[in-house]
Scaffold this active site. Structure first.
Site, PDB file in Angstrom:
ATOM      1  N   PHE A 138      49.215  33.995  96.303  1.00  0.00           N
ATOM      2  CA  PHE A 138      50.055  34.916  95.545  1.00  0.00           C
ATOM      3  C   PHE A 138      50.383  34.248  94.226  1.00  0.00           C
ATOM      4  O   PHE A 138      51.034  33.206  94.184  1.00  0.00           O
ATOM      5  CB  PHE A 138      51.334  35.283  96.281  1.00  0.00           C
ATOM      6  CG  PHE A 138      52.157  36.282  95.517  1.00  0.00           C
ATOM      7  CD1 PHE A 138      51.861  37.634  95.590  1.00  0.00           C
ATOM      8  CD2 PHE A 138      53.192  35.873  94.706  1.00  0.00           C
ATOM      9  CE1 PHE A 138      52.592  38.562  94.867  1.00  0.00           C
ATOM     10  CE2 PHE A 138      53.940  36.790  93.974  1.00  0.00           C
ATOM     11  CZ  PHE A 138      53.632  38.141  94.053  1.00  0.00           C
ATOM     12  N   ASP A 223      48.983  25.760  91.149  1.00  0.00           N
ATOM     13  CA  ASP A 223      49.997  26.773  90.866  1.00  0.00           C
ATOM     14  C   ASP A 223      51.290  26.324  91.532  1.00  0.00           C
ATOM     15  O   ASP A 223      51.481  26.485  92.748  1.00  0.00           O
ATOM     16  CB  ASP A 223      49.532  28.125  91.411  1.00  0.00           C
ATOM     17  CG  ASP A 223      50.583  29.221  91.236  1.00  0.00           C
ATOM     18  OD1 ASP A 223      51.704  28.913  90.768  1.00  0.00           O
ATOM     19  OD2 ASP A 223      50.284  30.380  91.572  1.00  0.00           O
ATOM     20  N   LYS A 252      59.622  29.865  87.194  1.00  0.00           N
ATOM     21  CA  LYS A 252      60.811  30.060  88.013  1.00  0.00           C
ATOM     22  C   LYS A 252      61.935  29.088  87.652  1.00  0.00           C
ATOM     23  O   LYS A 252      62.725  29.346  86.767  1.00  0.00           O
ATOM     24  CB  LYS A 252      60.450  30.001  89.496  1.00  0.00           C
ATOM     25  CG  LYS A 252      59.552  31.170  89.940  1.00  0.00           C
ATOM     26  CD  LYS A 252      59.475  31.281  91.428  1.00  0.00           C
ATOM     27  CE  LYS A 252      58.518  32.377  91.878  1.00  0.00           C
ATOM     28  NZ  LYS A 252      58.900  33.737  91.479  1.00  0.00           N
TER      29      LYS A 252
END
Length: 402
Positions: A138, A223, A252
């Protein structure tokens, strides 16, 4: 709460299924709803609020810079971008960085860099570059990213998708090596898969991937939008395997829970493929974002939050594993990124999260079977115990209803 929930449902596209709570304020690891009830936040916005809600130091950096200079675009130099990127590169050991906003934008930047590097440096024929990804990945919601997702719902109705992606099983280094061809540009991998259910690969997996990529002159791009910046007990999750990637994606927590801030970092020859006009972002690297990111990185280092995540994550997993309930299939994770997998024949993870909310703890399920736990890294031992007590109470309720 009902009128506000109805108002959101009336005007907002239903692309989320929130828990029925309307939040108004937050401080540290606690959020408060419009009626004044407090909840322990065990999600921290999927790791975006790693420093806790409204951290005074980060809010001060935000407000000071907002009152000075917020956005200019990269059409001009500013006094904030250079210091921010210097700190980011020095802390991660990566020589160069390209600032963006969201994690998905940083992933898209990495894809572009890998493809152009493949053509200019590796000598792949034009428009033939391939990027290897893992099943269960994801990385965001753009059309390019969902094109290499293995989740049917993320893809349904959004094609056609861009070619050039090859999928291999996560945690299988041999499958990675078998998939590499002369057209392979990069291997894009999450050190721990978050949305898939907090899936931790076998020990040494990333180190094996590092060796395979080096042997075949393929870029290893990690990632770490969710796993980076202390979340798993190290500054970067890839450090658990002693790995230095060729490319690194952060986001984030980089925005301190206040702004969307992300970056793609890479070695010199990868970044050298970009020339003025190749890539950009109106808001990427704006002074406001840089000031907050700079302060967040300083806070992370000075308070040694990675070590804190390691200690408290071990504590939380140990306590959850001691619950020994038949509904719990497994508790897994690294640091303060933890998943509790439930037996769907006994209880759905969504129902479990709704019960947790009634006991003053907020979390969110994934795939209906896993309760995700990623609290702010500033959580205390006592707050861990509060969360575990809520889990215990919910399990007892299901026992009584059975």
């Amino acid at each position: 709460m009902e009128p506000l929930i109805a108002l959101e449902k009336r005007y907002c596209a239903e692309n989320y299924a929130p828990l029925p709570v309307v939040l108004h304020s937050g401080a540290g690891v606690w959020v408060t709803d419009i009626h004044g009830r407090r909840y322990l936040d065990m999600m921290s916005a999927y790791s975006a609020v790693s420093f806790g809600h409204s951290h005074p130091r980060l809010v001060a950096a935000l407000t000071t810079q907002a009152g000075t200079l917020a956005v200019t675009s990269r059409a001009y130099y500013t006094d904030q971008l250079g210091p921010f990127l210097q700190r980011l590169c020095e802390m991660t050991g990566m020589p160069r960085a390209l600032p963006m906003n969201t994690g998905a934008e940083a992933v898209e930047t990495a894809l572009k860099a890998a493809r152009k590097w493949a053509y200019q440096v590796r000598g792949v024929a034009p428009d033939r570059a391939e990027i290897i990804v893992c099943a269960g990945n994801f990385a965001g919601r753009t059309t390019a990213i969902i094109g290499f997702s293995s989740e049917p719902q993320y893809r349904a109705g959004f094609g056609p998708f861009a070619p050039g992606f090859v999928t291999v099983p996560f945690g299988d280094a041999a499958a990675l090596e078998a998939a590499i061809t002369p057209n392979t540009a990069a291997f894009l991998v999450e050190p721990v898969q978050g949305e898939a259910g907090i899936i931790v690969p076998p020990p040494g997996y990333l180190a094996q991937c590092r060796a395979i990529c080096a042997r075949h002159n393929v870029l290893l791009i990690c990632d770490e939008v969710q796993t980076g910046l202390g979340r798993t007990g190290r500054l970067l999750a890839c450090e658990h395997d002693g790995v230095r990637p060729d490319g690194l994606i952060l986001g984030k927590a980089l925005g301190g829970g206040l702004l969307p801030v992300s970056a793609f970092l890479a070695r010199e020859d990868v970044m050298a493929v970009f020339t003025p006009g190749d890539h950009g972002s109106t808001f990427g690297g704006n002074p406001l974002a840089c000031a907050v990111g700079f302060a967040a990185l300083g806070l992370l280092r000075e308070e040694d939050l990675a070590a804190r995540a390691q200690r408290l994550g071990d504590m939380l997993m140990t306590k959850l594993r001691r619950l020994h309930h038949p509904a719990i299939r497994e508790v897994r994770g690294k640091g303060l990124l933890i998943g509790m997998e439930l037996d769907p024949a006994l209880v759905s993870a969504r129902d479990f999260c709704e019960r947790l909310m009634q006991h003053g703890v907020l979390s969110k399920d994934t795939h209906g079977t896993v309760v995700r736990l990623a609290p702010p890294l500033v959580i205390t031992d006592q707050e861990i115990d509060i969360a575990v007590a809520a889990f215990t109470a919910v399990l007892q309720e299901f026992d009584m209803a059975a």
